[in-house]
Design a protein around this motif. Sequence first.
Motif, short mmCIF file in Angstrom:
data_model
loop_
_atom_site.label_atom_id
_atom_site.label_comp_id
_atom_site.label_asym_id
_atom_site.label_seq_id
_atom_site.Cartn_x
_atom_site.Cartn_y
_atom_site.Cartn_z
N ALA A 92 -9.15 8.46 -0.61
CA ALA A 92 -7.97 9.30 -0.82
C ALA A 92 -6.80 8.78 0.01
O ALA A 92 -6.98 8.30 1.13
CB ALA A 92 -8.27 10.74 -0.46
N LEU A 93 -5.61 8.89 -0.54
CA LEU A 93 -4.41 8.43 0.15
C LEU A 93 -3.99 9.44 1.21
O LEU A 93 -4.15 10.66 1.03
CB LEU A 93 -3.26 8.27 -0.84
CG LEU A 93 -3.42 7.24 -1.95
CD1 LEU A 93 -2.23 7.31 -2.91
CD2 LEU A 93 -3.57 5.85 -1.39
N SER A 94 -3.44 8.94 2.29
CA SER A 94 -2.84 9.84 3.27
C SER A 94 -1.54 10.38 2.68
O SER A 94 -1.04 9.86 1.67
CB SER A 94 -2.56 9.09 4.58
OG SER A 94 -1.51 8.16 4.38
N LEU A 95 -1.00 11.38 3.32
CA LEU A 95 0.26 11.96 2.83
C LEU A 95 1.37 10.91 2.81
O LEU A 95 2.13 10.80 1.85
CB LEU A 95 0.67 13.16 3.69
CG LEU A 95 2.00 13.82 3.32
CD1 LEU A 95 1.95 14.34 1.88
CD2 LEU A 95 2.35 14.91 4.29
N LYS A 96 1.44 10.12 3.87
CA LYS A 96 2.47 9.08 3.97
C LYS A 96 2.31 8.06 2.85
O LYS A 96 3.29 7.65 2.21
CB LYS A 96 2.38 8.39 5.33
CG LYS A 96 3.48 7.43 5.61
CD LYS A 96 3.38 6.91 7.03
CE LYS A 96 4.55 6.00 7.34
NZ LYS A 96 4.53 5.54 8.73
N GLN A 97 1.07 7.65 2.58
CA GLN A 97 0.81 6.69 1.51
C GLN A 97 1.15 7.30 0.15
O GLN A 97 1.71 6.63 -0.73
CB GLN A 97 -0.65 6.25 1.52
CG GLN A 97 -1.01 5.38 2.70
CD GLN A 97 -2.51 5.19 2.80
OE1 GLN A 97 -3.30 6.09 2.51
NE2 GLN A 97 -2.91 4.01 3.25
N THR B 1 -0.86 -3.58 1.29
CA THR B 1 -1.25 -2.48 2.16
C THR B 1 -0.45 -2.44 3.46
O THR B 1 -0.42 -1.41 4.12
CB THR B 1 -2.75 -2.57 2.52
OG1 THR B 1 -3.00 -3.85 3.10
CG2 THR B 1 -3.62 -2.38 1.28
N ASP B 2 0.19 -3.53 3.83
CA ASP B 2 0.97 -3.58 5.07
C ASP B 2 2.22 -2.72 4.92
O ASP B 2 3.05 -2.96 4.04
CB ASP B 2 1.34 -5.03 5.39
CG ASP B 2 2.15 -5.16 6.66
OD1 ASP B 2 1.96 -4.33 7.57
OD2 ASP B 2 2.97 -6.10 6.74
N GLN B 3 2.33 -1.70 5.76
CA GLN B 3 3.42 -0.73 5.63
C GLN B 3 4.80 -1.38 5.79
O GLN B 3 5.74 -1.01 5.07
CB GLN B 3 3.25 0.40 6.66
CG GLN B 3 2.01 1.24 6.42
CD GLN B 3 2.05 1.94 5.09
OE1 GLN B 3 3.06 2.55 4.71
NE2 GLN B 3 0.96 1.87 4.34
N ASP B 4 4.93 -2.33 6.69
CA ASP B 4 6.22 -3.01 6.87
C ASP B 4 6.58 -3.82 5.63
O ASP B 4 7.74 -3.82 5.20
CB ASP B 4 6.19 -3.91 8.10
CG ASP B 4 6.11 -3.13 9.39
OD1 ASP B 4 6.59 -1.98 9.42
OD2 ASP B 4 5.57 -3.66 10.38
N ALA B 5 5.62 -4.51 5.06
CA ALA B 5 5.86 -5.29 3.85
C ALA B 5 6.24 -4.39 2.69
O ALA B 5 7.15 -4.70 1.91
CB ALA B 5 4.63 -6.12 3.50
N ILE B 6 5.58 -3.25 2.59
CA ILE B 6 5.89 -2.31 1.51
C ILE B 6 7.30 -1.77 1.66
O ILE B 6 8.05 -1.68 0.69
CB ILE B 6 4.85 -1.17 1.46
CG1 ILE B 6 3.49 -1.73 1.06
CG2 ILE B 6 5.29 -0.07 0.50
CD1 ILE B 6 2.34 -0.74 1.19
#
Length: 88
Positions: free
Chosen positions: A10-15, A60-65
């Motif tokens: 399951a995705l986190s809220l942020k995701q 999946t890298d938050q900075d790249a996204i």
Amino acid sequence: MAVSRLPSAALSLKQFLQRQRVLGIYRNMLRTIRKVPDEADRKYLRDWAREEFKRNRSATDQDAIRMMITQANNHLEDLQKSLALAGS
């Protein structure tokens, strides 16, 4: 012990919110592309957008996204400005 009904992936809220933002940009991009007058250009842009989003779907890298979201917004704004100039 209670068993969670959520799937293990399951995705986190942020995701989840980030995913919704990306899908919104994608929908806006496709809506804007529909306004392109030339059929060949429309097809090229639609194929390009689909391929770009598909290619980056496993990121999946938050900075790249975040960087890709910024780039997508810039491309969308450029396309909208070009269409506005062509229409005037």
